[in-house]
Design a protein around this motif. Sequence first.
Motif, short mmCIF file in Angstrom:
data_model
loop_
_atom_site.label_atom_id
_atom_site.label_comp_id
_atom_site.label_asym_id
_atom_site.label_seq_id
_atom_site.Cartn_x
_atom_site.Cartn_y
_atom_site.Cartn_z
N PHE A 41 -2.01 -4.72 -4.50
CA PHE A 41 -1.61 -3.31 -4.48
C PHE A 41 -2.81 -2.43 -4.15
CE2 PHE A 41 1.67 -5.14 -7.31
CZ PHE A 41 2.81 -4.63 -6.70
N ARG A 42 -2.60 -1.49 -3.24
CA ARG A 42 -3.67 -0.58 -2.87
C ARG A 42 -3.12 0.82 -2.67
NH1 ARG A 42 -7.91 -2.84 1.51
NH2 ARG A 42 -8.54 -0.67 1.21
N ALA A 43 -3.91 1.83 -3.03
CA ALA A 43 -3.58 3.21 -2.72
C ALA A 43 -4.39 3.62 -1.50
CB ALA A 43 -3.91 4.13 -3.90
N GLY A 44 -3.72 4.19 -0.49
CA GLY A 44 -4.44 4.60 0.71
C GLY A 44 -3.53 4.70 1.91
N ASP A 45 -4.15 4.71 3.09
CA ASP A 45 -3.44 4.87 4.35
C ASP A 45 -2.84 3.55 4.79
OD1 ASP A 45 -2.57 5.41 6.91
OD2 ASP A 45 -4.41 6.40 7.56
N MET A 46 -1.54 3.54 5.06
CA MET A 46 -0.86 2.32 5.46
C MET A 46 -1.36 1.78 6.80
SD MET A 46 2.85 3.91 6.52
CE MET A 46 3.00 5.13 7.83
N LEU A 47 -2.06 2.60 7.60
CA LEU A 47 -2.55 2.17 8.90
C LEU A 47 -4.03 1.78 8.89
CD1 LEU A 47 -0.85 4.88 11.16
CD2 LEU A 47 -0.01 2.59 10.60
N ALA A 48 -4.65 1.78 7.74
CA ALA A 48 -6.09 1.51 7.66
C ALA A 48 -6.42 0.16 8.30
CB ALA A 48 -6.55 1.53 6.21
N PRO A 49 -7.33 0.12 9.28
CA PRO A 49 -7.63 -1.14 9.97
C PRO A 49 -8.24 -2.19 9.06
CG PRO A 49 -9.15 0.60 10.65
CD PRO A 49 -8.07 1.26 9.85
N GLU A 50 -8.90 -1.76 7.98
CA GLU A 50 -9.53 -2.74 7.09
C GLU A 50 -8.51 -3.59 6.32
OE1 GLU A 50 -9.92 1.37 5.02
OE2 GLU A 50 -10.07 0.52 7.06
N LEU A 51 -7.24 -3.22 6.40
CA LEU A 51 -6.21 -4.05 5.77
C LEU A 51 -6.05 -5.39 6.49
CD1 LEU A 51 -3.45 -1.39 5.02
CD2 LEU A 51 -5.15 -2.30 3.44
N GLY A 52 -6.50 -5.46 7.73
CA GLY A 52 -6.48 -6.71 8.46
C GLY A 52 -5.23 -6.95 9.27
N ARG A 53 -4.99 -8.22 9.59
CA ARG A 53 -3.88 -8.63 10.43
C ARG A 53 -2.70 -9.12 9.57
NH1 ARG A 53 -4.43 -9.41 15.67
NH2 ARG A 53 -2.83 -11.03 15.63
N ILE A 106 0.83 -1.20 0.00
CA ILE A 106 0.00 0.00 0.00
C ILE A 106 0.87 1.25 0.00
CG2 ILE A 106 -0.21 0.04 2.54
CD1 ILE A 106 -3.16 1.00 2.03
N ASP A 107 0.42 2.24 -0.73
CA ASP A 107 1.12 3.52 -0.76
C ASP A 107 0.09 4.63 -0.84
OD1 ASP A 107 4.24 4.36 -1.33
OD2 ASP A 107 2.82 5.87 -2.05
N ILE A 108 0.45 5.76 -0.27
CA ILE A 108 -0.46 6.90 -0.26
C ILE A 108 -0.61 7.51 -1.65
CG2 ILE A 108 1.25 8.70 0.22
CD1 ILE A 108 -0.76 9.72 2.36
N SER A 109 0.34 7.21 -2.54
CA SER A 109 0.35 7.80 -3.87
C SER A 109 -0.23 6.84 -4.92
CB SER A 109 1.78 8.17 -4.28
OG SER A 109 1.85 8.45 -5.66
N PRO A 110 -1.39 7.13 -5.49
CA PRO A 110 -1.93 6.29 -6.56
C PRO A 110 -0.99 6.20 -7.76
CG PRO A 110 -3.63 7.76 -5.70
CD PRO A 110 -2.33 8.22 -5.11
N ALA A 111 -0.25 7.28 -8.02
CA ALA A 111 0.67 7.26 -9.16
C ALA A 111 1.78 6.23 -8.95
CB ALA A 111 1.27 8.65 -9.37
N LEU A 112 2.34 6.16 -7.74
CA LEU A 112 3.38 5.18 -7.47
C LEU A 112 2.82 3.76 -7.49
CD1 LEU A 112 5.51 6.91 -4.68
CD2 LEU A 112 5.96 6.79 -7.14
#
Length: 230
Positions: free
Chosen positions: A114-126, A90-96
């Motif tokens: 691959f996902r764009a967003g917050d690296m701490l998002a709880p929905e990413l799971g364990r 995951i990265d905060i930058s959609p371009a990267l």
Amino acid sequence: MDATPTYERTRARVEDYFDRTATRTWERLTSDAPVSGIRATVRAGRDRMRHLMLSRLPSELNGARVLDAGCGTGAMAVELARRGADVVAIDISPALIGIAQRRCPANLAGRITFRAGDMLAPELGRFDYALAMDSMIYYGAEDVAGCLARLRPRLAESFVFTLAPRTPLLMAMWRAGQMFPRSNRAPTMVPHSHKGITRAMRRAGVGGALVPVDRVTSGFYISSAMEFRP
């Protein structure tokens, strides 16, 4: 512990910087294309740091779920997948993220999400392991402690991450950077020490152990690796 206002502001500034200003620079820096002497030292330093961080994880990761937090153009995620891990990159930058997806070898595509967003998002799971190379270097000590607090309940083994060390050179560069208008420069790296982060963890009531790993110095690239064990 919820994200602090300073974390949110810094995250937004970093996102704007990478998508508005730095995408082409990072695309070239993380490729095999020729770069200037200074950038070549940064490239070499980042390669060394990536290998150092990976050395803290088992060589065989079959069945392990691993978070690559701030994956950039995807080099770490690819190495983790080659070890057999199921990787969330995951990265905060959609371009990267777009660059990382294009570079991902076809035979590993099924192992990396691959996902764009917050690296701490709880929905990413364990996760069994998490890594964050140079993606937390813009945050203050309280925000770093907050990141550890948010990851700890979802982490089984360890979190290896990098911070800018409090060396005389980096402290001088950091103070000089404060003289320039924020709109005219990249987000400022915040130098830290192991003791400083440990104190911030205590203030925030964050359990677990923080272990210094090693420092990589290569020209203008200076970064320290730490390992958090919940």
